[in-house]
Design an enzyme around this catalytic site. Structure first.
Site, PDB file in Angstrom:
ATOM      1  N   ASP A 136      14.423  -5.631  -0.120  1.00 28.59           N
ATOM      2  CA  ASP A 136      13.489  -4.418  -0.164  1.00 28.59           C
ATOM      3  C   ASP A 136      13.311  -3.885  -1.948  1.00 28.59           C
ATOM      4  OD1 ASP A 136      11.204  -2.354   0.826  1.00 28.59           O
ATOM      5  OD2 ASP A 136      11.808  -3.386   1.983  1.00 28.59           O
ATOM      6  N   HIS A 193       9.518   2.475  -0.512  1.00 35.58           N
ATOM      7  CA  HIS A 193       9.387   1.471   1.017  1.00 35.58           C
ATOM      8  C   HIS A 193      10.505   1.014   1.614  1.00 35.58           C
ATOM      9  CE1 HIS A 193       8.278  -2.359   2.411  1.00 35.58           C
ATOM     10  NE2 HIS A 193       6.969  -1.623   2.666  1.00 35.58           N
ATOM     11  N   SER A 513       5.418  -4.087   7.410  1.00 37.25           N
ATOM     12  CA  SER A 513       6.621  -4.299   6.946  1.00 37.25           C
ATOM     13  C   SER A 513       7.915  -2.258   7.509  1.00 37.25           C
ATOM     14  CB  SER A 513       6.229  -3.176   5.541  1.00 37.25           C
ATOM     15  OG  SER A 513       6.031  -4.230   4.719  1.00 37.25           O
TER      16      SER A 513
END
Ligand SMILES: *[C@@H]1O[C@H](CO)[C@@H](O)[C@H](O)[C@H]1NC(C)=O
Ligand SMILES: *[C@@H]1O[C@H](CO)[C@@H](O)[C@H](O)[C@H]1NC(C)=O
Ligand SMILES: *[C@@H]1O[C@H](CO)[C@@H](O)[C@H](O)[C@H]1NC(C)=O
Ligand SMILES: *[C@@H]1O[C@H](CO)[C@@H](O)[C@H](O)[C@H]1NC(C)=O
Ligand SMILES: *[C@@H]1O[C@H](CO)[C@@H](O)[C@H](O)[C@H]1NC(C)=O
Ligand SMILES: *[C@@H]1O[C@H](CO)[C@@H](O)[C@H](O)[C@H]1NC(C)=O
Ligand SMILES: *[C@@H]1O[C@H](CO)[C@@H](O)[C@H](O)[C@H]1NC(C)=O
Ligand SMILES: *[C@@H]1O[C@H](CO)[C@@H](O)[C@H](O)[C@H]1NC(C)=O
Ligand SMILES: *[C@@H]1O[C@H](CO)[C@@H](O)[C@H](O)[C@H]1NC(C)=O
Ligand SMILES: *[C@@H]1O[C@H](CO)[C@@H](O)[C@H](O)[C@H]1NC(C)=O
Ligand SMILES: *[C@@H]1O[C@H](CO)[C@@H](O)[C@H](O)[C@H]1NC(C)=O
Length: 731
Positions: A136, A193, A513
């Site tokens: 990520d 994220h 996600s």
């Protein structure tokens, strides 16, 4: 070569900063992925790469990565001329430009039935001893979600590295490496994220977590005792060569599970980097869990379709962060927002639909900063539409910058009833498409329309949940129509997890996600409970025990509040405690994929690229996709001769329940398809005993083509129910 456009409907907030990392003379160079002869010996590879790169000025600087596990080959920065020169050299197989890949709590463990004190969560040891590799945007290691108090040291097999330059790893984050090709980069997350996904998978218990006071409670990931191995593969973008290099390294480092909340649109399985990397990982016993994509609700919108991947769609949880629109005519509409300022008084203010604000710009309805007529919104409530490649948060920023008092976000038709609680910068409410129409009708019919937003805080107990999120990508499977995808749904709407902003240590975001790391966490719990299960066995356990009804016991619905298609739900919504005790499993060994790939009519070379060895399909044989021992079914019928009007497949189930157990089949056939199972009873006398059954699907002549139909078959014993959905594609 199909470079497909980036997934634009990313629902996660991505605020990347532009980092230019090429000197000016290298600007014309681009990164290519080069496959070499997979028979080349490992010790000869250096020389082979040197010879292939011999026409370049400095081959050492040009070589970005050489791969060991994902396939035999390398990534290098090259000009088109240099690639051309390489093509005739011995050992060369193929070269193509790399692609960009898109990045696609806490109440969710609770919603999944995980109880802190009793039951499966506790007996699984919360994922103790398992290593989850997360590819990520990096991680914020100082976040309390990653404290390592009471965590054991990493397992002896762990070989990974730690590349922070300001701190070291600990027993929670046992490794952190950078694969962004940005010089001087560290695994530190500058986006948020990666911190969010890692904490959703394996964050520790942190009390008093909330977003602006909402959803206040204890934040925790699904496998809080599992270790995290962080691979930073995304800076401003995620590049294929970096993702491949990280998967390559993770295999060597010793991860048990790989979690990838990213993907491109569909490519052939031999031409998709995540598919290639995931195959090598699966061969080594690593389970690969990936997001299904945020390109729904259109059909054929999936990423990560390979049968060896666990493909995860997204659905809601039963928590809403309520923000209610009240119009001047007293009509009210419940929406959502995570930002609920206490000092905003719900008094009626002038209401304007953005469309009326700029006659020369038809995109004004999306409230882009550039086109808003700022003189016209001061002190008003502005109605904006979702979409238009402008994030929901940025619409609010535009309205706020123009002096607007509040924003009502209305859905497009395709997003239906999905509402999201975003961390807005001004008073706001996100309402459904149907409510948006009512608000527009009121504006049309009223001389001086007014509205306000009233905040209702956190509301738990939405009995419709889980609802499939509008953005969650849908099947059918483009790369392999005979394999039903997505596999499973997990929580992916308004997920509260760790964030990187000091003033906002937790954030609530949405996307597949977010659902992917939930399943990575569930896989960790299962691996820790059943260390002997293969990746396919873990997948099977998750899929055959999934829930197909919502909290109100009605079939799971989609964003229209209509029963969701099996191409949206896959096997259903994950039920971790049931997955721990599935009764039967559909197992698949890595070698079973060889005849499957040959049956997809890939060339020997294409199959060889996936397997990394020489393959001769005429020797290996071919099976139909439906012959793979998959825990779900996708059968196609068409007028083409190749798709017979009657198809029989054999399945093998392994008893992982009580030694002596007896199962009977129950069939609900899809409309227009006859389903026969032989035998109809399976009597086991031993643990790990395998039994087979045949299932025959026949198209009834009366059925017209051009429809999707669905049903299921399940094997019931006194203790277990082992369900496989059946998707029918009548082409
Ligand atoms: C760590 O690396 C970053 C990026 O190169 C740099 O900005 C920072 O100063 C470095 N920190 C330390 C403590 O060396
Ligand atoms: C969150 O809950 C904790 C524990 O119940 C409480 O102490 C704290 O004040 C709450 N915070 C907010 C912002 O409501
Ligand atoms: C998907 O395909 C089915 C069957 O052709 C159709 O009924 C449905 O409307 C399609 N969905 C979308 C969102 O296009
Ligand atoms: C809205 O409700 C208020 C208070 O109940 C009432 O005084 C007012 O007449 C209502 N307005 C309309 C348009 O119904
Ligand atoms: C209307 O939109 C156009 C195009 O985006 C922009 O150039 C113009 O400034 C806008 N007008 C006003 C009054 O904001
Ligand atoms: C912008 O809004 C003001 C105030 O309503 C109005 O006078 C002006 O004509 C608008 N400009 C455009 C280009 O629409
Ligand atoms: C509102 O009025 C506009 C212009 O007359 C029309 O195009 C639109 O369809 C109306 N919308 C609704 C929801 O009635
Ligand atoms: C949303 O759900 C309602 C039922 O509450 C339904 O009537 C409506 O049509 C749905 N909206 C859309 C756009 O599908
Ligand atoms: C592969 O080719 C065979 C023979 O032409 C055909 O029957 C089969 O449907 C093809 N398989 C796929 C997945 O296209
Ligand atoms: C593959 O095997 C077949 C059957 O043994 C043989 O005829 C053929 O030459 C082999 N192909 C290659 C490329 O080795
Ligand atoms: C399944 O079908 C095959 C082919 O007809 C047959 O050989 C086999 O015995 C059947 N297996 C079972 C379990 O019925």
């Amino acid at each position: 070569m199909g470079y497909k456009s980036l997934i634009t409907l990313m629902l996660c907030m991505l605020n990347f900063h532009m980092i230019i990392h090429a000197t000016s003379d290298e600007i014309s160079l681009e990164t290519y992925i080069i496959h070499v002869d997979h028979e080349a010996k490992p010790e000869d590879l250096d020389n082979l790469y040197k010879s292939l790169l011999s026409t370049t000025d400095d081959h050492r600087r040009r070589l970005a990565y050489s791969y060991r596990n994902v396939f035999r080959g390398f990534a290098a920065r090259l000009s088109p001329e240099e690639v051309k020169a390489m093509e005739t050299k011995p050992g060369f197989v193929s070269a193509r430009l790399q692609r960009k890949i898109s990045l696609h709590t806490t109440h969710s463990p609770n919603f999944l039935g995980l109880n802190r004190i009793t039951g499966f969560w506790q007996s699984s040891g919360y994922g103790r001893g398992i290593i989850i590799g997360v590819l990520d945007s990096g991680i914020l290691p100082e976040h309390p979600s990653f404290n390592d108090e009471g965590m054991p040291p990493p397992p002896a097999k762990w070989k990974g590295g730690c590349e922070f330059n300001h701190t070291s790893c600990n027993n929670k984050i046992i490794g952190a490496r950078v694969f962004t090709s940005t010089s001087g980069d560290t695994p530190l997350d500058e986006d948020g994220h990666g911190t969010h996904t890692a904490s959703a998978a394996a964050g520790r218990f942190v009390g008093g977590a909330n977003v602006f006071g909402n959803a206040n409670g204890t934040a925790v990931g699904i496998a809080p005792m599992a270790h995290l191995a962080i691979y930073k593969v995304c800076g401003e973008f995620c590049f294929e060569s970096d993702v491949l290099a990280a998967m390559d390294a993770a295999v060597d480092d010793g991860v048990d599970i790989l979690s990838l909340s990213l993907g491109s649109l569909s490519f052939s399985l031999h031409d998709d980097p995540i598919s290639l990397g995931a195959y090598s990982a699966t061969e080594k016993g690593i389970l690969v869990s990936c997001s299904a994509g945020n390109s729904g609700p259109s059909n054929f919108s999936l990423s990560n379709e390979a049968p060896w991947i666990l493909t995860v769609g997204a659905s809601t949880i039963d928590r809403k962060i309520r923000a209610t629109v009240a119009l001047g005519n007293n009509a009210t509409f419940d929406g959502e927002s995570a930002f609920q300022p206490a000092d905003f008084l719900p008094t009626q203010l002038p209401l304007v639909y953005a469309v009326a604000l700029n006659a020369t710009d038809s995109r004004i309805r999306f409230c882009g900063e550039a086109s808003l007529n700022k003189t016209d919104i001061r002190g008003k409530v502005v109605v904006c539409e979702v979409g238009g490649s402008i994030t929901r948060i940025n619409k609010g920023i535009a309205v706020k910058n123009g002096g607007g008092a509040a924003m009502i976000l209305i859905n497009t038709a395709s997003y239906g009833n999905l509402t999201l609680a975003d961390a807005h910068v001004l008073p706001a409410a996100h309402v459904s498409y149907a409510d948006g129409l009512r608000i527009k009708t009121y504006i049309n019919a009223t001389a001086a329309p007014t509205a306000t937003v009233a905040f209702g805080g956190t509301v738990i107990g939405d009995s419709r949940a889980p609802v499939v999120a509008a953005f969650s990508s849908r099947g059918p499977n483009f790369a392999s129509r005979g394999i039903l995808k997505p596999d499973i749904l997990g929580p992916g709407v308004n997920i509260l997890a760790a964030w990187i902003t000091p003033s906002m240590p937790f954030n609530m975001i949405s996307g597949t996600s977010m659902s992917c790391p939930h399943l990575s966490g569930v896989a960790a719990l299962l691996r820790s409970t059943h260390p002997d299960w293969s990746p396919a066995a873990v997948k099977s356990a998750i899929m055959t025990t999934a829930d197909v009804v919502n909290l109100a016991k009605n079939p799971i619905e989609d964003e229209r509040f209509l029963p969701a298609s099996v191409f949206a739900t896959g096997s259903g919504h994950v039920n971790p405690s049931r997955a721990a005790d599935p009764g039967l499993i559909y197992d698949i060994q890595p070698e079973d994929y060889i005849p499957y790939l040959c049956g997809l009519n890939y060339t020997n070379r294409q199959v060889g690229v996936i397997l990394q060895r020489k393959v001769n399909c005429s020797v290996e044989g071919s099976i139909r996709e439906g012959d793979l021992n998959y825990p779900s079914f996708a059968v196609s019928f068409s007028s083409l001769a190749s798709e017979a009007a009657s198809q029989t497949y054999t399945r093998t189930v392994t008893n992982v329940g009580e030694a002596s157990s007896s199962y009977a089949v129950k069939i609900v056939a899809p409309a227009g398809i006859q389903v026969l199972v032989e035998p109809t009873k399976l009597d086991f006398s031993e643990v790990n005993q395998k039994l087979q059954y045949n299932v025959t699907f026949s198209r009834l002549n009366t059925t017209p083509f051009g429809y999707y139909v669905q049903g299921y078959l399940k094997w019931d014993s006194s203790k277990h129910s082992v369900r496989s959905p059946i998707a029918g594609i009548l082409r």
